[in-house]
Motif scaffolding. Structure first.
Motif, PDB file in Angstrom:
ATOM      1  N   ALA A  37       6.300   1.983  10.342  1.00 37.90           N
ATOM      2  CA  ALA A  37       7.614   2.253  10.889  1.00 37.90           C
ATOM      3  C   ALA A  37       8.658   1.339  10.288  1.00 37.90           C
ATOM      4  CB  ALA A  37       7.590   2.084  12.413  1.00 37.90           C
ATOM      5  N   ALA A  38       8.230   0.157   9.811  1.00 32.75           N
ATOM      6  CA  ALA A  38       9.182  -0.808   9.282  1.00 32.75           C
ATOM      7  C   ALA A  38       9.555  -0.535   7.844  1.00 32.75           C
ATOM      8  CB  ALA A  38       8.586  -2.223   9.383  1.00 32.75           C
ATOM      9  N   VAL A  39       8.779   0.286   7.143  1.00 35.88           N
ATOM     10  CA  VAL A  39       9.037   0.525   5.733  1.00 35.88           C
ATOM     11  C   VAL A  39      10.213   1.468   5.592  1.00 35.88           C
ATOM     12  CG1 VAL A  39       8.053   1.384   3.571  1.00 35.88           C
ATOM     13  CG2 VAL A  39       6.598   0.224   5.235  1.00 35.88           C
ATOM     14  N   PRO A  40      11.194   1.132   4.736  1.00 36.73           N
ATOM     15  CA  PRO A  40      12.336   2.025   4.552  1.00 36.73           C
ATOM     16  C   PRO A  40      11.886   3.390   4.067  1.00 36.73           C
ATOM     17  CG  PRO A  40      12.314   0.281   2.912  1.00 36.73           C
ATOM     18  CD  PRO A  40      11.278  -0.060   3.930  1.00 36.73           C
ATOM     19  N   ALA A  41      12.669   4.435   4.398  1.00 38.81           N
ATOM     20  CA  ALA A  41      12.265   5.806   4.094  1.00 38.81           C
ATOM     21  C   ALA A  41      11.949   5.993   2.621  1.00 38.81           C
ATOM     22  CB  ALA A  41      13.372   6.772   4.524  1.00 38.81           C
ATOM     23  N   ALA A  42      12.763   5.388   1.741  1.00 35.87           N
ATOM     24  CA  ALA A  42      12.556   5.558   0.306  1.00 35.87           C
ATOM     25  C   ALA A  42      11.288   4.900  -0.174  1.00 35.87           C
ATOM     26  CB  ALA A  42      13.758   4.991  -0.457  1.00 35.87           C
ATOM     27  N   ALA A  43      10.724   4.010   0.632  1.00 32.62           N
ATOM     28  CA  ALA A  43       9.575   3.240   0.194  1.00 32.62           C
ATOM     29  C   ALA A  43       8.276   3.695   0.846  1.00 32.62           C
ATOM     30  CB  ALA A  43       9.804   1.765   0.495  1.00 32.62           C
ATOM     31  N   ARG A  44       8.277   4.832   1.518  1.00 31.23           N
ATOM     32  CA  ARG A  44       7.118   5.193   2.318  1.00 31.23           C
ATOM     33  C   ARG A  44       5.957   5.778   1.524  1.00 31.23           C
ATOM     34  NH1 ARG A  44      10.343   7.401   7.616  1.00 31.23           N
ATOM     35  NH2 ARG A  44      10.845   5.340   8.407  1.00 31.23           N
ATOM     36  N   ALA A  45       6.169   6.080   0.267  1.00 35.50           N
ATOM     37  CA  ALA A  45       5.073   6.699  -0.486  1.00 35.50           C
ATOM     38  C   ALA A  45       3.823   5.828  -0.553  1.00 35.50           C
ATOM     39  CB  ALA A  45       5.548   7.072  -1.886  1.00 35.50           C
ATOM     40  N   PRO A  46       3.908   4.529  -0.926  1.00 38.84           N
ATOM     41  CA  PRO A  46       2.675   3.749  -1.008  1.00 38.84           C
ATOM     42  C   PRO A  46       2.047   3.442   0.348  1.00 38.84           C
ATOM     43  CG  PRO A  46       4.398   2.798  -2.369  1.00 38.84           C
ATOM     44  CD  PRO A  46       5.039   3.797  -1.461  1.00 38.84           C
ATOM     45  N   LEU A  47       2.887   3.156   1.382  1.00 38.55           N
ATOM     46  CA  LEU A  47       2.397   2.792   2.705  1.00 38.55           C
ATOM     47  C   LEU A  47       1.352   1.669   2.635  1.00 38.55           C
ATOM     48  CD1 LEU A  47       2.078   6.246   4.484  1.00 38.55           C
ATOM     49  CD2 LEU A  47       3.736   4.455   4.944  1.00 38.55           C
ATOM     50  N   THR A  48       1.544   0.751   1.729  1.00 40.52           N
ATOM     51  CA  THR A  48       0.566  -0.303   1.527  1.00 40.52           C
ATOM     52  C   THR A  48       1.244  -1.631   1.275  1.00 40.52           C
ATOM     53  OG1 THR A  48       0.490   0.113  -0.849  1.00 40.52           O
ATOM     54  CG2 THR A  48      -1.115   1.270   0.491  1.00 40.52           C
ATOM     55  N   SER A  49       0.496  -2.682   1.417  1.00 42.87           N
ATOM     56  CA  SER A  49       0.938  -4.011   1.013  1.00 42.87           C
ATOM     57  C   SER A  49       0.457  -4.273  -0.400  1.00 42.87           C
ATOM     58  CB  SER A  49       0.326  -5.068   1.937  1.00 42.87           C
ATOM     59  OG  SER A  49       0.357  -6.333   1.327  1.00 42.87           O
ATOM     60  N   PRO A  50       1.242  -5.034  -1.186  1.00 42.74           N
ATOM     61  CA  PRO A  50       0.706  -5.508  -2.449  1.00 42.74           C
ATOM     62  C   PRO A  50      -0.532  -6.358  -2.211  1.00 42.74           C
ATOM     63  CG  PRO A  50       3.072  -5.775  -2.379  1.00 42.74           C
ATOM     64  CD  PRO A  50       2.637  -5.389  -0.997  1.00 42.74           C
ATOM     65  N   ARG A  51      -1.518  -6.261  -3.077  1.00 37.37           N
ATOM     66  CA  ARG A  51      -2.788  -6.931  -2.868  1.00 37.37           C
ATOM     67  C   ARG A  51      -2.659  -8.437  -2.817  1.00 37.37           C
ATOM     68  NH1 ARG A  51      -6.397  -3.340  -7.049  1.00 37.37           N
ATOM     69  NH2 ARG A  51      -6.730  -1.561  -5.664  1.00 37.37           N
ATOM     70  N   MET A  52      -1.642  -8.986  -3.453  1.00 39.07           N
ATOM     71  CA  MET A  52      -1.547 -10.430  -3.534  1.00 39.07           C
ATOM     72  C   MET A  52      -0.931 -11.059  -2.298  1.00 39.07           C
ATOM     73  SD  MET A  52      -0.436 -10.732  -7.507  1.00 39.07           S
ATOM     74  CE  MET A  52      -0.247 -12.499  -7.398  1.00 39.07           C
ATOM     75  N   VAL A  53      -0.326 -10.273  -1.417  1.00 38.91           N
ATOM     76  CA  VAL A  53       0.264 -10.806  -0.197  1.00 38.91           C
ATOM     77  C   VAL A  53      -0.754 -10.677   0.926  1.00 38.91           C
ATOM     78  CG1 VAL A  53       2.206 -10.701   1.402  1.00 38.91           C
ATOM     79  CG2 VAL A  53       2.517 -10.020  -0.996  1.00 38.91           C
ATOM     80  N   ARG A  54      -1.009 -11.759   1.633  1.00 42.65           N
ATOM     81  CA  ARG A  54      -1.977 -11.702   2.721  1.00 42.65           C
ATOM     82  C   ARG A  54      -1.514 -10.691   3.773  1.00 42.65           C
ATOM     83  NH1 ARG A  54      -2.088 -15.740   5.706  1.00 42.65           N
ATOM     84  NH2 ARG A  54      -0.245 -16.841   4.945  1.00 42.65           N
ATOM     85  N   ALA A  56      -1.611 -10.387   7.073  1.00 42.12           N
ATOM     86  CA  ALA A  56      -0.875 -10.842   8.250  1.00 42.12           C
ATOM     87  C   ALA A  56       0.558 -11.228   7.884  1.00 42.12           C
ATOM     88  CB  ALA A  56      -1.595 -12.028   8.893  1.00 42.12           C
ATOM     89  N   LEU A  57       0.714 -11.864   6.730  1.00 37.69           N
ATOM     90  CA  LEU A  57       2.047 -12.267   6.277  1.00 37.69           C
ATOM     91  C   LEU A  57       2.881 -11.044   5.932  1.00 37.69           C
ATOM     92  CD1 LEU A  57       4.017 -14.510   5.490  1.00 37.69           C
ATOM     93  CD2 LEU A  57       2.935 -14.556   3.223  1.00 37.69           C
ATOM     94  N   PHE A  58       2.271 -10.069   5.276  1.00 38.05           N
ATOM     95  CA  PHE A  58       3.001  -8.858   4.930  1.00 38.05           C
ATOM     96  C   PHE A  58       3.443  -8.110   6.182  1.00 38.05           C
ATOM     97  CE2 PHE A  58       3.211  -4.334   3.765  1.00 38.05           C
ATOM     98  CZ  PHE A  58       4.162  -4.399   2.762  1.00 38.05           C
ATOM     99  N   ARG A  59       2.565  -8.019   7.181  1.00 38.74           N
ATOM    100  CA  ARG A  59       2.933  -7.353   8.436  1.00 38.74           C
ATOM    101  C   ARG A  59       4.134  -8.034   9.064  1.00 38.74           C
ATOM    102  NH1 ARG A  59      -2.683  -7.058   9.360  1.00 38.74           N
ATOM    103  NH2 ARG A  59      -2.601  -8.841  10.770  1.00 38.74           N
ATOM    104  N   ASP A  60       4.123  -9.368   9.096  1.00 37.24           N
ATOM    105  CA  ASP A  60       5.241 -10.095   9.694  1.00 37.24           C
ATOM    106  C   ASP A  60       6.533  -9.874   8.906  1.00 37.24           C
ATOM    107  OD1 ASP A  60       3.498 -11.015  11.580  1.00 37.24           O
ATOM    108  OD2 ASP A  60       3.606 -13.130  10.998  1.00 37.24           O
TER     109      ASP A  60
END
Length: 220
Positions: A37-54, A56-60
Motif C-alpha cells: 500500500a505504501a508503494v507509489p502507483a508508478a512503482a507497483r510493478a516489482p512489489l519487492t524490496s531490493p535484495r541489499m536492503v534488509r 525490516a528496514l525496507f518495510r519501515d
C-alpha cells in the motif's frame, strides 16, 4: 575527529552496484499488504524490496514514505541509510522503486553517535550541538555550496529529526568517507551528523535523489 585503526577490508567490500530484484521469489510474505500500500502507483510493478536492503528496514522506509506522502512529491526513488551496519561496509542504499535496482555506497555517521569511534552508530540525537546522526525520514531539498563544497539540505519530517535544517544536517562529500579510508583505518571518519559520502560519489547521490525525494535513516 578520526581515530586510527590499522587493518582494512579488501576493496571488494567497498561498493556493490546495480543488483536487480527479480521475480516472485523476492516478493515474499515479508512485503505483504502494508508495504504494498505504501508503494507509489508508478512503482507497483516489482512489489519487492531490493535484495541489499534488509526487509525490516525496507518495510519501515516504505511505511515512512506512505506516512509522509503528502510532503514527498517524487516517489519513484529513495535513499535508505542502514545505521545498524558498520561504517566499514556500504550501507547507503540508493533504491529505484520502479526497476527494483539498488546501488549501495559508503556513508559516515556523526561523531556524537559514536564517541569512541568504534565504526558503529551507538545512538541518535536531534539536539543542536550533539554532532550526532538523526533517525527518521528526511526530504531532499535544495543544493548550495558551503564549507564542504556542493551540498544538499535535508528537511526532517519526524519528531526525531525535525531540527535537521537548524542543525545544518545535509548530504555532502568528504575525504573521510572515501573508500581509501578503509585501507588505512578500517572504517570511515565521522561527520557532525551529516550524511557524508565519498567525494567521487556525491554526484551519483545528487542525481539519484534530486529534489523532493525521501531519505530514510534508521537502525532497525
Amino acid at each position: 575527529m578520526h581515530n586510527i585503526v590499522e587493518k582494512a577490508p579488501s576493496r571488494r567490500a567497498f561498493l556493490t552496484t546495480g543488483l536487480s530484484v527479480a521475480g516472485a521469489a523476492v516478493a515474499s510474505a515479508a512485503f505483504a499488504s502494508p508495504v504494498r500500500a505504501a508503494v507509489p502507483a508508478a512503482a507497483r510493478a516489482p512489489l519487492t524490496s531490493p535484495r541489499m536492503v534488509r526487509p525490516a528496514l525496507f518495510r519501515d522506509a516504505m511505511a515512512a514514505l506512505q506516512a509522509h506522502g503528502n510532503r514527498v512529491a517524487s516517489r519513484d526513488r529513495m535513499a535508505i541509510a542502514d545505521f545498524a551496519a558498520s561504517s566499514s561496509v556500504p550501507r547507503f542504499h540508493l533504491v529505484d522503486l520502479i526497476s527494483g535496482q539498488t546501488t549501495t555506497l559508503l556513508v559516515a555517521h556523526g561523531s556524537g553517535s559514536d564517541p569512541a569511534h568504534s565504526g558503529y552508530l551507538q545512538r541518535f540525537s536531534n539536539l543542536n550541538g550533539s554532532n550526532a546522526s538523526s533517525q527518521g525520514a528526511f526530504l531532499a531539498s535544495d543544493y548550495y555550496v558551503g564549507k564542504h563544497g556542493k551540498s544538499q539540505r535535508l528537511v526532517g519530517l519526524d519528531p526525531t529529526n525535525d531540527n535537521a535544517l537548524a542543525r545544518a544536517i545535509v548530504i555532502h562529500g568528504a575525504w573521510y568517507s572515501n573508500a581509501s579510508m578503509l585501507r588505512t583505518h578500517g572504517k570511515l571518519g565521522r561527520s557532525q551528523g551529516c550524511f557524508a559520502v565519498g567525494e567521487s560519489e556525491l554526484a551519483q547521490v545528487f542525481g539519484h535523489l534530486g529534489n523532493n525525494r525521501m531519505l530514510y535513516a534508521a537502525k532497525v
